[in-house]
Design a protein around this motif. Sequence first.
Motif, PDB file in Angstrom:
ATOM      1  N   UNK A   1       0.829  -1.208   0.000  1.00 44.95           N
ATOM      2  CA  UNK A   1       0.000   0.000   0.000  1.00 44.95           C
ATOM      3  C   UNK A   1       0.860   1.253   0.000  1.00 44.95           C
ATOM      4  N   UNK A   2       0.234   2.360  -0.374  1.00 45.00           N
ATOM      5  CA  UNK A   2       0.916   3.661  -0.366  1.00 45.00           C
ATOM      6  C   UNK A   2      -0.108   4.745  -0.052  1.00 45.00           C
ATOM      7  N   UNK A   3       0.379   5.930   0.247  1.00 47.58           N
ATOM      8  CA  UNK A   3      -0.508   7.044   0.551  1.00 47.58           C
ATOM      9  C   UNK A   3      -1.433   7.317  -0.628  1.00 47.58           C
ATOM     10  N   UNK A   4      -2.711   7.515  -0.333  1.00 43.03           N
ATOM     11  CA  UNK A   4      -3.685   7.784  -1.375  1.00 43.03           C
ATOM     12  C   UNK A   4      -4.474   6.559  -1.801  1.00 43.03           C
ATOM     13  N   UNK A   5      -3.997   5.359  -1.423  1.00 44.62           N
ATOM     14  CA  UNK A   5      -4.727   4.133  -1.779  1.00 44.62           C
ATOM     15  C   UNK A   5      -6.055   4.069  -1.031  1.00 44.62           C
ATOM     16  N   UNK A   6      -7.089   3.638  -1.730  1.00 43.34           N
ATOM     17  CA  UNK A   6      -8.400   3.442  -1.111  1.00 43.34           C
ATOM     18  C   UNK A   6      -8.620   1.940  -0.954  1.00 43.34           C
TER      19      UNK A   6
ATOM     20  N   UNK B   1     -15.649  -0.968   6.228  1.00 38.07           N
ATOM     21  CA  UNK B   1     -15.708   0.405   5.728  1.00 38.07           C
ATOM     22  C   UNK B   1     -14.606   0.659   4.703  1.00 38.07           C
ATOM     23  N   UNK B   2     -14.856   1.623   3.834  1.00 40.78           N
ATOM     24  CA  UNK B   2     -13.866   2.028   2.824  1.00 40.78           C
ATOM     25  C   UNK B   2     -13.091   3.223   3.373  1.00 40.78           C
ATOM     26  N   UNK B   3     -11.774   3.125   3.334  1.00 41.65           N
ATOM     27  CA  UNK B   3     -10.923   4.185   3.864  1.00 41.65           C
ATOM     28  C   UNK B   3      -9.804   4.491   2.865  1.00 41.65           C
TER      29      UNK B   3
ATOM     30  N   UNK C   1     -12.639  11.645   1.189  1.00 35.79           N
ATOM     31  CA  UNK C   1     -12.260  11.344  -0.189  1.00 35.79           C
ATOM     32  C   UNK C   1     -12.303  12.622  -1.021  1.00 35.79           C
ATOM     33  N   UNK C   2     -11.267  12.875  -1.819  1.00 34.72           N
ATOM     34  CA  UNK C   2     -11.185  14.120  -2.608  1.00 34.72           C
ATOM     35  C   UNK C   2     -12.396  14.377  -3.497  1.00 34.72           C
ATOM     36  N   UNK C   3     -12.924  13.323  -4.113  1.00 38.29           N
ATOM     37  CA  UNK C   3     -14.053  13.526  -5.026  1.00 38.29           C
ATOM     38  C   UNK C   3     -15.353  13.851  -4.298  1.00 38.29           C
TER      39      UNK C   3
END
Length: 377
Positions: free
Chosen positions: A191-196, A243-245, A262-264
């Motif tokens: 994983x990395x930063x920004x992964x959902x 949950x989605x994170x 989430x950005x969107x």
Amino acid sequence: MSEMSFEDMLNESFKTIRTGEVVTGKVIDVKPECILLNIGYKSDGIISRADYSADNSLDLTTVVKVGDELEAKVRKVNDGEGLVVLSHRDILTEKNNQKIQEAFENKEVLTGTVEKAVSGGLSVIYDGVKLFVPASLISDTFERDLTKYVGQNIEFIITEFNPMKRRIIGDRKKIIVERKSAAKKALLESIKEGDVIDGTVKNVTDFGAFVDLGGADGLLHISEMGWGRTEAPKKAFKSGDTIRVMVKSISEDGKIALTRKFPDENPWVLALTKYAVGNVVEGKVARLADFGAFVNLEQGIDALLHVSQISTDRIEKPSDVLKVGDVVKAKVTDLDAENKKISLSIKALLNEGKKEKEADGEVVDAYTDEADAAEEE
């Protein structure tokens, strides 16, 4: 005595056996509680249920039949009734002790059945051999109720082996820690930063929720639970929820910070247009403070209505005229999208309305005066 030929009886009369000797015999009779063996001696051998298994309720007729060959150790040459007391269990124990010693030397993972919870830990049976797993070595977290393990199969490694003192110590904690460490390493590499990603809520506290990501836990802080304000995490989530994170950050020591912003879904993206200075907006009072009221304009966007901007009259505190849940209409007087701050004013809206009314009144008065003058003429 079993039937023998004269030659066998003659040979047997010269045969001797000693306590501790290992003999092999053929089952000539079996009852629920004992087994009779022909061991090629002048007396037959007998194995009691206790000398066959640690299971005191075992029906021996279900595990042994006439004609089977069994290996046993001599416990007593004469039981007082002319039979040789034998133990099949001792043979198994010695063999299993050898297996355990090899597992101890090779750090092999074994699986045993928890017999009972005892003071300070668990009594575990592995292939007929009893060993002890201390409470401190059962898990990587504190276990208050050890009885829940009774009857379960658990894995462990042997950390101490001394059969002479009947001291065999098992460690389950080390296996758990090593497996979690390996799983965490694998997760951090994937994983990395920004992964959902999807996770399972493991524990909820007043400051946030710990989410199992499948190898490591991440912290979803109360401030990151959504674009809107979360008052009580325990009302928003419960243990077991999927949950989605989004991965917000990963520290050097492997700590994972999560977010559900989430950005969107960011409501501030359109704020410059929707809440431009001068716009009249409507919102609901979300909370009150001595210095003003916070008005929720939409999910994730609150604006400040300062106490001085609530009315054209002087107000000591917002709660004198407002309460949580009230719907108010106000004018946007300041917008700082970068810092996500919006200021509102009901006072400005009221003053604007007052001026409009005054302007309308002046027009009417002028028209009336002109009419009166015409009539006089």
